[in-house]
Write an enzyme that holds these catalytic residues in place. Sequence first.
Site, PDB file in Angstrom:
ATOM      1  CB  ILE A  59      30.964  27.410  18.429  1.00  0.00           C
ATOM      2  CG1 ILE A  59      30.540  26.435  17.315  1.00  0.00           C
ATOM      3  CG2 ILE A  59      32.363  27.950  18.200  1.00  0.00           C
ATOM      4  CD1 ILE A  59      30.334  27.099  15.950  1.00  0.00           C
ATOM      5  CG  PHE A  90      35.578  23.541  25.119  1.00  0.00           C
ATOM      6  CD1 PHE A  90      34.994  22.345  25.485  1.00  0.00           C
ATOM      7  CD2 PHE A  90      35.112  24.710  25.716  1.00  0.00           C
ATOM      8  CE1 PHE A  90      33.963  22.306  26.419  1.00  0.00           C
ATOM      9  CE2 PHE A  90      34.076  24.676  26.644  1.00  0.00           C
ATOM     10  CZ  PHE A  90      33.502  23.470  26.995  1.00  0.00           C
ATOM     11  CD  GLU A  91      36.934  28.752  19.054  1.00  0.00           C
ATOM     12  OE1 GLU A  91      36.903  29.870  19.608  1.00  0.00           O
ATOM     13  OE2 GLU A  91      37.658  28.479  18.074  1.00  0.00           O
ATOM     14  CG  LEU A  92      34.343  29.098  26.762  1.00  0.00           C
ATOM     15  CD1 LEU A  92      32.964  28.441  26.785  1.00  0.00           C
ATOM     16  CD2 LEU A  92      35.372  28.067  26.351  1.00  0.00           C
TER      17      LEU A  92
END
Length: 424
Positions: free
Chosen positions: A333, A394-396
């Site tokens: 997201i 910056f999400e993984l």
Amino acid sequence: MKNKLAYFTLFTLAFVACKNQKPATQGYQGQGKSAVVSTLSKPVQKQWKGIWTFNEDTTFFSNDFESGRLNGITSDGNNHYTALITAENTPVNVSPWYAFKVWSKTPKTITIKMTYQDSRSRYYPKISTDGENFTPLDSTNFTGINKGTGDFGIKAVPEMVEIKVAISEKPTYITAQELYGSTRVKSWIDSLTTKDYISTYEIGKSRENRAMNLMEVSNGVHKKAVMVISRQHPPEVTGFLAMKSFIETLSGDSPKAQKFRENYDLFVVPLMNPDGVDNGNWRHNMGGIDLNRDWQDFNQPETRSVRDFLVKKESEGYEFVFGADFHSTWDDIYYPIDTTITGEKGKIVFDWINNITKRLPQKHTNVKPSTDIKPTMVSRNYFYVNQNMPAIVFELGDNTPRDFLKEKGKVAAEELMDLLDNQN
Ligand SMILES: [Zn+2]
């Protein structure tokens, strides 16, 4: 079929009823607003480190290595063991990190029941025999206990799990995610500093006196720069892996990267929370604090060191044109700052997201812009409010395939270089 038809009818009715609202979206919708919390240090429980011995000295468990976490282990007989995983302190996010080794004088298969303090089994076990190459445990050796009732997130995962592992004299690592402790991260940094335009230096010390290492990518003195940080939260290895690929691409040999470096410098703090990572913490630093709530009051040395670095660079005349903080959560997201706040200057972040999305259509990623930026608390807000930096979280995803993480980091770097080139 009947059910499907009923579902379709319901869905159509619901859609018609809501047609003036935003259509329902898929995937992880993101977390809510973060509460304002004190970031004054709190007590932290340091785990006992060592080797447990069982069955007349034939079976051994150890948490005695960087990022190790095993708080207790009991033998229940018949090669069955129960592991206890606890947090550094509470309250804490539901991210129960674990990492331990197990070995036996003679080869055998054991069963380990994994239990967690006030939490659930978030991370699917990874197995390694060298501590560097990890594979997910074969699903036939994994059984969930008290399965979750929800569709997504912590409510969807089991309370405990039972895993079967074949062990022998050579230790087998069982970990929540791949191991990237401060030693391994430093050797990654050092492997890049063989290039003459990459250097590394300390910008401060953590609470337990570990180095806060910064990597500088610069082929001359520029006054425009990109700032990148990662691993404020120890278990968020997938965010780190995407960041690693992002940085390798920006500092690589492609014509695009060379052109980028003609105009911009790059500053990276790959390991924001070295104490938390090396102690196998679930979330906090050794001050017992979530560092990504400390970008307003700066009570912790780790956040202070980056703040002081940015203030120093600003006083040297630097303009930060982009900032990214890499994390991991339930799924990929993006958390940018809404352009109603950032205006024209913040548009680059959204152009960037759109360009990445176009190139990676195979994985849907939601975007959740924030309008709350004060008190700053989180790095992204501090970057924007105090350094005027267009910035993003910056999400993984915890389970995002590793080859895709790598590709995403690379694509994200390429698209950023294109956008910054246009701005120049
Ligand atoms: Zn995080």
